[in-house]
Write a protein that holds these residues in place. Structure first.
Motif, PDB file in Angstrom:
ATOM      1  N   GLY A 144       0.995  -1.549   0.000  1.00  0.00           N
ATOM      2  CA  GLY A 144      -0.114  -0.402  -0.150  1.00  0.00           C
ATOM      3  C   GLY A 144       1.020   1.027  -0.128  1.00  0.00           C
ATOM      4  O   GLY A 144       0.294   2.072  -0.082  1.00  0.00           O
ATOM      5  N   HIS A 145       1.848   1.381  -0.140  1.00  0.00           N
ATOM      6  CA  HIS A 145       2.656   2.022   0.201  1.00  0.00           C
ATOM      7  C   HIS A 145       2.703   3.129  -0.904  1.00  0.00           C
ATOM      8  O   HIS A 145       2.865   4.650  -0.147  1.00  0.00           O
ATOM      9  N   HIS A 146       2.678   2.813  -1.964  1.00  0.00           N
ATOM     10  CA  HIS A 146       2.443   3.598  -2.787  1.00  0.00           C
ATOM     11  C   HIS A 146       1.650   4.253  -3.025  1.00  0.00           C
ATOM     12  O   HIS A 146       1.077   5.839  -3.942  1.00  0.00           O
ATOM     13  N   ILE A 181      10.653   0.643   6.034  1.00  0.00           N
ATOM     14  CA  ILE A 181      12.140   0.129   5.640  1.00  0.00           C
ATOM     15  C   ILE A 181      11.907  -0.955   3.509  1.00  0.00           C
ATOM     16  O   ILE A 181      12.992  -1.838   3.367  1.00  0.00           O
ATOM     17  N   ASP A 182      10.718  -0.441   3.550  1.00  0.00           N
ATOM     18  CA  ASP A 182      10.534  -1.474   1.813  1.00  0.00           C
ATOM     19  C   ASP A 182      12.318  -0.832   1.252  1.00  0.00           C
ATOM     20  O   ASP A 182      12.220   0.653   0.750  1.00  0.00           O
ATOM     21  N   PHE A 183      12.567  -1.167   0.106  1.00  0.00           N
ATOM     22  CA  PHE A 183      13.129  -1.222  -0.697  1.00  0.00           C
ATOM     23  C   PHE A 183      13.073   0.486  -1.189  1.00  0.00           C
ATOM     24  O   PHE A 183      14.017   0.958  -1.472  1.00  0.00           O
ATOM     25  N   HIS A 184      11.281   0.698  -1.736  1.00  0.00           N
ATOM     26  CA  HIS A 184      11.211   1.797  -2.686  1.00  0.00           C
ATOM     27  C   HIS A 184      10.314   2.958  -1.371  1.00  0.00           C
ATOM     28  O   HIS A 184      10.753   2.551  -0.327  1.00  0.00           O
ATOM     29  N   PHE A 185      10.398   3.854  -1.586  1.00  0.00           N
ATOM     30  CA  PHE A 185      10.207   5.246  -1.162  1.00  0.00           C
ATOM     31  C   PHE A 185       8.942   4.941  -1.186  1.00  0.00           C
ATOM     32  O   PHE A 185       8.026   5.612  -2.062  1.00  0.00           O
ATOM     33  N   TYR A 263      10.731  -6.853   1.758  1.00  0.00           N
ATOM     34  CA  TYR A 263      11.400  -7.723   2.447  1.00  0.00           C
ATOM     35  C   TYR A 263      12.008  -7.251   1.063  1.00  0.00           C
ATOM     36  O   TYR A 263      13.518  -8.670   0.579  1.00  0.00           O
ATOM     37  N   ASP A 264      12.155  -6.672  -0.272  1.00  0.00           N
ATOM     38  CA  ASP A 264      12.365  -6.163  -1.381  1.00  0.00           C
ATOM     39  C   ASP A 264      14.141  -5.916  -1.467  1.00  0.00           C
ATOM     40  O   ASP A 264      15.199  -4.984  -2.425  1.00  0.00           O
ATOM     41  N   ILE A 265      15.037  -5.387   0.429  1.00  0.00           N
ATOM     42  CA  ILE A 265      16.204  -4.924   0.355  1.00  0.00           C
ATOM     43  C   ILE A 265      17.169  -5.530  -0.019  1.00  0.00           C
ATOM     44  O   ILE A 265      18.180  -5.603  -0.219  1.00  0.00           O
ATOM     45  N   GLU A 300       4.906  -4.854   3.318  1.00  0.00           N
ATOM     46  CA  GLU A 300       4.966  -3.889   1.645  1.00  0.00           C
ATOM     47  C   GLU A 300       5.508  -5.375   1.179  1.00  0.00           C
ATOM     48  O   GLU A 300       4.837  -6.019   0.512  1.00  0.00           O
ATOM     49  N   GLY A 301       6.674  -4.265   0.427  1.00  0.00           N
ATOM     50  CA  GLY A 301       7.437  -5.283  -0.869  1.00  0.00           C
ATOM     51  C   GLY A 301       8.160  -6.640  -0.260  1.00  0.00           C
ATOM     52  O   GLY A 301       8.009  -6.811   0.695  1.00  0.00           O
ATOM     53  N   GLY A 302       8.878  -7.076  -1.266  1.00  0.00           N
ATOM     54  CA  GLY A 302       9.513  -8.257  -1.076  1.00  0.00           C
ATOM     55  C   GLY A 302       9.364  -9.425  -1.786  1.00  0.00           C
ATOM     56  O   GLY A 302       7.569  -9.831  -1.672  1.00  0.00           O
TER      57      GLY A 302
HETATM   58 ZN   LIG Z   1       8.894  -2.258  -2.454  1.00  0.00          ZN
END
Ligand SMILES: [Zn+2]
Length: 325
Positions: A144-146, A181-185, A263-265, A300-302
């Motif tokens: 959801g963060h975007h 702390i997702d890879f993306h802003f 977890y996409d970091i 979020e992602g990953g």
């Molecule tokens: Zn991401």
């Protein structure tokens, strides 16, 4: 502080097959699929301190939260295409995008239904904190963060993490922090929270010039701290950034914190690009747990399916203060 248990909120099952969400690039690796959640559940199930429950939040309450986050017209747009699209139809053209960026995530049949379940899951996890849990985790999807006040993008339609923040605020917790702390802003979270004076927001992410949303971003006020990396950070650099954000959130006086977990970091994530190992999540968990305030984690992602189990297990271990070494 050693947390005794981790309350995991599982998303309600949808009727029929769960849609696979792609971007306009039609990416075959890194699609947003239901299997992501299953892998994360497998990792958390390895920890006996995890308790799983399926969410129960009324439509009425869900709508009351969503209306505080997103514009009515935008929600109406999602509700319209939710039913207007059928079968495999995708809609790629729409005006609801963040300033300066192109539509990248198509709408599909049932998009609003699925996104609402994601937000409902985040609200349920926040309610666990309200009921006294020191650690709760929303296994929601899509992420959801975007998603901004009136825009979608990057697989995100409704802002789950902000839904958790608002739920905590409604219970009287103030101020609340959101650490991403997702890879993306989290461009959507930052935009929505810019007008909420009682929420502190911090984000560690890959440079927004090099990665989504591919534009320059600035904190809206001193209630927002952005830590971008143009290079792949070492684990020391990354963990010291986490530490810095937590100190700032505590200085702000946050009584609880939502964490947008990506977890996409880690190395080899199809949407990532850094070289961190899954074990970094144990350290991140330790640092977060040391804040000694209730935490509501929101997925979020990953997208590296073979690593999500390990990431979730390490994260849970660190949060719960287990000694895995
Ligand atoms: Zn991401």
């Amino acid at each position: 502080m050693s947390h005794l248990s981790l309350e995991v909120s599982l998303q309600r099952e949808m009727q029929g097959a769960s849609p696979i969400i792609v971007t306009s690039e039609g990416n075959t690796a890194g699609r947003e699929v239901e299997e992501r959640s299953q892998c994360i559940i497998q990792g958390l199930k390895r920890l006996p301190q995890c308790h799983f429950s399926t969410v129960q939040v009324s439509d009425r309450y869900l709508d009351s939260i969503l209306q505080q986050i997103h514009h009515q017209e935008y929600l109406g747009f999602l509700a319209h295409w939710n039913r207007a699209l059928v079968g495999e139809e995708l809609l790629f053209e729409y005006p609801y995008v963040d300033q300066g960026i192109q539509p990248d995530t198509p709408l599909f049949a049932g998009v609003y239904d699925l996104s609402r379940e994601g937000a409902r899951t985040a609200i349920a996890a926040a309610q666990q904190v309200v009921k006294g849990a020191s650690l709760s985790y929303a296994l929601c999807r899509p992420p959801g963060h975007h998603a901004g006040p009136a825009w979608l993008g990057g697989y995100c339609f409704l802002n789950n993490a902000v839904a958790a923040v608002v739920t905590l605020q409604e219970s009287g917790i103030s101020p609340v922090g959101l650490i991403d702390i997702d890879f993306h802003f989290g461009n959507g979270s930052a935009a929505i929270l810019a007008s909420r004076p009682d929420v502190w927001f911090g984000s560690i992410h890959r440079s927004t010039i090099l990665s989504y949303p591919y534009k320059e971003v600035q904190p809206a006020s001193d209630r927002q701290t952005f830590i971008p990396f143009s290079h792949s950070p070492s684990s020391e650099e990354y963990l010291s950034a986490v530490d810095e954000l937590i100190k700032k959130a505590l200085d702000f006086g946050c009584g609880a914190m939502v964490v947008s977990v990506g977890y996409d970091i880690i190395i080899n994530d199809p949407h990532g690009g850094w070289h961190l190992q899954p074990s970094i999540f144990e350290e991140i968990g330790h640092i977060l747990a040391q804040a000694s305030i209730p935490l509501c984690l929101v997925q979020e992602g990953g997208y590296l399916l073979t690593a999500l189990d390990e990431c979730a297990y390490k994260f849970g271990s660190g949060l719960l203060g287990c000694d895995q070494k």
